[in-house]
Design a protein around this motif. Structure first.
Motif, short mmCIF file in Angstrom:
data_model
loop_
_atom_site.label_atom_id
_atom_site.label_comp_id
_atom_site.label_asym_id
_atom_site.label_seq_id
_atom_site.Cartn_x
_atom_site.Cartn_y
_atom_site.Cartn_z
N TYR A 1 0.82 -1.21 0.00
CA TYR A 1 0.00 0.00 0.00
C TYR A 1 0.86 1.27 0.00
CZ TYR A 1 -4.43 -2.31 -0.06
OH TYR A 1 -5.52 -3.04 -0.47
N ALA A 2 2.08 1.20 0.51
CA ALA A 2 2.99 2.35 0.40
C ALA A 2 3.34 2.59 -1.07
CB ALA A 2 4.25 2.12 1.23
N LEU A 3 3.51 1.52 -1.83
CA LEU A 3 3.75 1.67 -3.26
C LEU A 3 2.56 2.35 -3.93
CD1 LEU A 3 5.28 0.87 -5.96
CD2 LEU A 3 3.80 -1.15 -5.93
N LEU A 4 1.36 1.95 -3.56
CA LEU A 4 0.15 2.50 -4.17
C LEU A 4 -0.14 3.92 -3.72
CD1 LEU A 4 -2.45 2.17 -5.84
CD2 LEU A 4 -3.48 1.04 -3.86
N LEU A 5 -0.02 4.20 -2.43
CA LEU A 5 -0.46 5.48 -1.86
C LEU A 5 0.65 6.40 -1.41
CD1 LEU A 5 -3.29 3.98 0.38
CD2 LEU A 5 -3.55 5.07 -1.87
N ASP B 1 -11.13 2.94 -2.60
CA ASP B 1 -11.13 3.52 -3.95
C ASP B 1 -9.92 4.44 -4.02
OD1 ASP B 1 -13.49 2.25 -4.55
OD2 ASP B 1 -14.72 4.06 -4.56
N VAL B 2 -9.06 4.21 -5.01
CA VAL B 2 -7.81 4.96 -5.13
C VAL B 2 -7.77 5.64 -6.50
CG1 VAL B 2 -5.30 4.82 -5.09
CG2 VAL B 2 -6.66 3.31 -3.61
N GLU B 3 -7.66 6.97 -6.51
CA GLU B 3 -7.53 7.72 -7.74
C GLU B 3 -6.06 7.74 -8.14
OE1 GLU B 3 -7.74 12.30 -8.28
OE2 GLU B 3 -9.79 11.55 -8.48
N TRP C 1 -13.36 2.43 -14.23
CA TRP C 1 -12.46 2.03 -13.15
C TRP C 1 -12.13 0.55 -13.28
CZ3 TRP C 1 -17.67 2.71 -12.25
CH2 TRP C 1 -18.36 1.66 -11.65
N VAL C 2 -11.14 0.11 -12.48
CA VAL C 2 -10.70 -1.28 -12.51
C VAL C 2 -10.67 -1.80 -11.08
CG1 VAL C 2 -8.92 -2.88 -13.29
CG2 VAL C 2 -9.24 -0.72 -14.49
N ILE C 3 -11.16 -3.00 -10.88
CA ILE C 3 -11.19 -3.62 -9.56
C ILE C 3 -10.04 -4.62 -9.48
CG2 ILE C 3 -12.55 -4.96 -7.91
CD1 ILE C 3 -15.01 -3.93 -9.78
N TYR C 4 -9.21 -4.43 -8.46
CA TYR C 4 -8.06 -5.30 -8.21
C TYR C 4 -8.19 -5.91 -6.83
CZ TYR C 4 -5.09 -4.11 -12.15
OH TYR C 4 -4.55 -4.00 -13.40
N SER C 5 -7.38 -6.92 -6.56
CA SER C 5 -7.19 -7.38 -5.19
C SER C 5 -5.73 -7.18 -4.84
CB SER C 5 -7.60 -8.85 -5.02
OG SER C 5 -6.77 -9.70 -5.78
N ASP C 6 -5.49 -6.85 -3.57
CA ASP C 6 -4.11 -6.70 -3.10
C ASP C 6 -3.52 -8.09 -2.88
OD1 ASP C 6 -4.83 -7.70 -0.53
OD2 ASP C 6 -5.09 -5.69 0.30
N PRO C 7 -2.24 -8.20 -2.51
CA PRO C 7 -1.64 -9.52 -2.35
C PRO C 7 -2.31 -10.40 -1.30
CG PRO C 7 0.08 -7.88 -2.59
CD PRO C 7 -1.22 -7.13 -2.46
N PHE D 1 -9.74 -3.58 -4.14
CA PHE D 1 -9.66 -2.12 -4.17
C PHE D 1 -9.90 -1.68 -5.60
CE2 PHE D 1 -5.33 -3.55 -4.89
CZ PHE D 1 -4.84 -2.71 -5.86
N CYS D 2 -10.36 -0.46 -5.76
CA CYS D 2 -10.67 0.07 -7.09
C CYS D 2 -9.67 1.14 -7.46
CB CYS D 2 -12.08 0.67 -7.11
SG CYS D 2 -13.37 -0.53 -6.82
N LEU D 3 -9.20 1.09 -8.70
CA LEU D 3 -8.36 2.14 -9.26
C LEU D 3 -9.25 2.98 -10.17
CD1 LEU D 3 -5.08 0.30 -10.32
CD2 LEU D 3 -5.51 1.64 -8.26
N LEU D 4 -9.25 4.29 -9.93
CA LEU D 4 -10.04 5.21 -10.72
C LEU D 4 -9.11 6.21 -11.38
CD1 LEU D 4 -11.48 4.84 -7.67
CD2 LEU D 4 -13.34 5.72 -9.01
#
Length: 126
Positions: A22-26, A79-81, A106-112, A117-120
């Motif tokens: 999540y640090a990579l993502l956010l 939800d992550v923009e 948007w795209v729906i993913y799963s974390d490891p 979570f959703c990418l928007l």
């Protein structure tokens, strides 16, 4: 107001690894010293640049959600923009994310650990 949200907690097998994902993502700092929480092999934190805190706790018998299966519900998701959707998708997949479904916009993913979570794509704001 009766309270203040301190954090959002995600159950998983490997707290520090999921915090790094999540640090990579956010962005943000993994396991920053904070008097509110201990950090050890059972608990990890992520303080994001915008002040949000995500926490990750080890659950020995963790069973990941299997979105959208109602027998294994997600219960909560983020939800992550993102500024560049294709780049975010590629990099997150390289770090263990799995695409679950593509929707219009948007795209729906799963974390490891299996949490959806959703990418928007970023919206231009006036």
């Amino acid at each position: 107001m009766l309270g203040t949200l301190q954090c959002v907690v995600l159950d998983c097998h490997y707290p520090a690894a999921l915090a790094r994902f999540y640090a990579l993502l956010l962005g943000g700092e993994v396991d920053r010293p904070d008097a509110r929480w201990r950090v050890d092999e059972t608990w990890s934190t992520l303080h994001t640049p915008d002040g949000q805190v995500l926490c990750f706790q080890r659950v020995e018998d963790f069973h990941p959600p299997q979105w959208p299966d109602p027998l294994h519900p997600s219960q909560v998701h983020l939800d992550v923009e993102v500024a560049d959707l294709p780049t975010a998708e590629r990099e997150l997949a390289e770090h263990g994310a799995s695409m679950l479904r593509r929707e219009q916009g948007w795209v729906i993913y799963s974390d490891p650990a299996g949490h959806p979570f959703c990418l928007l794509p970023a919206i231009l704001r006036a």
